[in-house]
Design a protein around this motif. Structure first.
Motif, PDB file in Angstrom:
ATOM      1  N   THR A  35       1.024  -0.900  -0.122  1.00  0.00           N
ATOM      2  CA  THR A  35       0.229  -0.036  -0.144  1.00  0.00           C
ATOM      3  C   THR A  35       0.822   1.622  -0.229  1.00  0.00           C
ATOM      4  OG1 THR A  35      -1.977  -0.870   1.231  1.00  0.00           O
ATOM      5  CG2 THR A  35      -1.928   0.983   1.012  1.00  0.00           C
ATOM      6  N   MET A  39       0.875   4.332  -3.680  1.00  0.00           N
ATOM      7  CA  MET A  39       0.829   5.715  -2.237  1.00  0.00           C
ATOM      8  C   MET A  39       1.515   6.569  -3.551  1.00  0.00           C
ATOM      9  SD  MET A  39      -1.000   5.860   0.725  1.00  0.00           S
ATOM     10  CE  MET A  39       0.233   5.010   1.991  1.00  0.00           C
ATOM     11  N   MET A  52      -1.536  10.229   5.026  1.00  0.00           N
ATOM     12  CA  MET A  52      -3.551   9.256   4.433  1.00  0.00           C
ATOM     13  C   MET A  52      -2.371   7.383   5.708  1.00  0.00           C
ATOM     14  SD  MET A  52      -3.725   7.693   0.202  1.00  0.00           S
ATOM     15  CE  MET A  52      -5.929   7.044   0.236  1.00  0.00           C
ATOM     16  N   THR A  53      -1.219   7.365   5.387  1.00  0.00           N
ATOM     17  CA  THR A  53      -2.057   6.268   6.045  1.00  0.00           C
ATOM     18  C   THR A  53      -2.059   5.945   7.436  1.00  0.00           C
ATOM     19  OG1 THR A  53       0.205   4.054   6.247  1.00  0.00           O
ATOM     20  CG2 THR A  53       1.379   5.946   6.229  1.00  0.00           C
ATOM     21  N   VAL A  56      -5.862   8.128   7.826  1.00  0.00           N
ATOM     22  CA  VAL A  56      -6.567   6.835   7.189  1.00  0.00           C
ATOM     23  C   VAL A  56      -7.120   5.825   7.622  1.00  0.00           C
ATOM     24  CG1 VAL A  56      -7.791   5.663   4.783  1.00  0.00           C
ATOM     25  CG2 VAL A  56      -6.717   7.953   4.851  1.00  0.00           C
ATOM     26  N   GLN A  62      -7.651   2.579   1.035  1.00  0.00           N
ATOM     27  CA  GLN A  62      -6.539   3.816   0.547  1.00  0.00           C
ATOM     28  C   GLN A  62      -6.125   2.902  -1.233  1.00  0.00           C
ATOM     29  OE1 GLN A  62      -4.517   3.626   4.933  1.00  0.00           O
ATOM     30  NE2 GLN A  62      -2.780   3.984   2.756  1.00  0.00           N
ATOM     31  N   ALA A  82     -13.736   4.994  -0.664  1.00  0.00           N
ATOM     32  CA  ALA A  82     -13.624   4.454   0.629  1.00  0.00           C
ATOM     33  C   ALA A  82     -14.748   4.636   1.467  1.00  0.00           C
ATOM     34  CB  ALA A  82     -13.081   6.020   0.810  1.00  0.00           C
ATOM     35  N   SER A 157       4.703   0.449   5.703  1.00  0.00           N
ATOM     36  CA  SER A 157       3.826   1.532   4.360  1.00  0.00           C
ATOM     37  C   SER A 157       5.092   2.277   4.563  1.00  0.00           C
ATOM     38  CB  SER A 157       2.372   1.932   5.404  1.00  0.00           C
ATOM     39  OG  SER A 157       1.405   2.733   4.182  1.00  0.00           O
TER      40      SER A 157
END
Length: 242
Positions: A35, A39, A52-53, A56, A62, A82, A157
């Motif tokens: 992921t 991104m 975002m990681t 979210v 994602q 989402a 991530s």
């Protein structure tokens, strides 16, 4: 024999939770790495990807939102995608919430952030709905599952974000991530309704793969959920008649 204090019981429950989730951590780490790489390769900047990681913290949402964003879809489509993908967490929260009703709201919000698929796969095995009135050990066990899961995901991530241009595609990290999802998903298929939902959503995703903005995934989730709810309703009616 020395009587254990509530703190001792929570610590023991925490260790039990860590032991229960340990076999899945390598796969979660790999999926997080996938992921993170996705991104960056979708066009997000370093800080956007990191934000975002951590904010979210929902891998499927994602990954569902990224191709929609890359395709230039309107913001409402990104949010809707989402949202629909993450609707399962409403069900997850409703199933686990009674066990934590005794906690103040801010602690429930805190624990809600860490809720994940693996939590719902493991927590009900240790604490059935009939034990909702009992409080001992639940926070410890829940944290024992959620905290290692969060660390495994975020570390993978972040590594994927920072090394997106350095990790060769030939390493097959994406396949490892797929295996991680399967390891989490399969234990959740506990009845006919869940099995039908998985089968219908999978077939729908293949049929709708050509839809613009990668909306095939969104359609697959909605159709799969509808099919599972329909089967569950039919089975409940049969039980009532029986």
């Amino acid at each position: 024999m020395t009587q254990q204090t509530p703190i001792d019981l929570e610590k023991r429950a925490f260790r039990e939770g860590v032991k229960a989730c340990a076999p899945t951590m390598a796969g979660i780490f790999a999926w997080g790495m996938v992921t993170g790489m996705a991104m960056v390769k979708s066009g997000l900047t370093l800080w956007q990807a990191l934000g975002m990681t951590f904010i979210v913290f929902a891998g499927s949402a994602q990954l569902a939102a990224l191709p929609v964003m890359a395709a230039g879809a309107p913001v409402w489509v990104v949010f809707l995608t989402a949202l629909v993908v993450n609707l399962r967490f409403v069900i997850f929260a409703a199933a686990i919430a009674p066990h934590f009703a005794h906690l103040p709201w801010y602690r429930r919000v805190w624990h809600g952030y860490f809720n994940a698929d693996i939590t719902v796969a493991l927590f009900p095995r240790r604490f059935s709905p009939e034990t909702a009135h009992r409080t001992v050990g639940k926070v410890g066990y829940y944290n024992g599952i959620c905290y290692p899961n969060w660390w495994a995901w975020q570390s993978g991530s972040v590594i994927g974000i920072l090394m997106a241009s350095q990790i060769p595609q030939g390493w097959g990290i994406g396949f490892a991530g797929t295996l991680a999802l399967l390891a989490i998903t399969i234990p959740l298929i506990i009845n006919s309704a869940a099995l039908v939902g998985v089968a219908v959503s999978g077939m729908t995703a293949v049929v709708a793969a050509s839809l613009p903005y990668r909306l095939g995934l969104l359609v697959a989730v909605i159709v799969g959920m509808a099919a599972a709810m329909l089967v569950d309703s039919i089975l409940e009616k049969k039980k009532e008649h029986a």
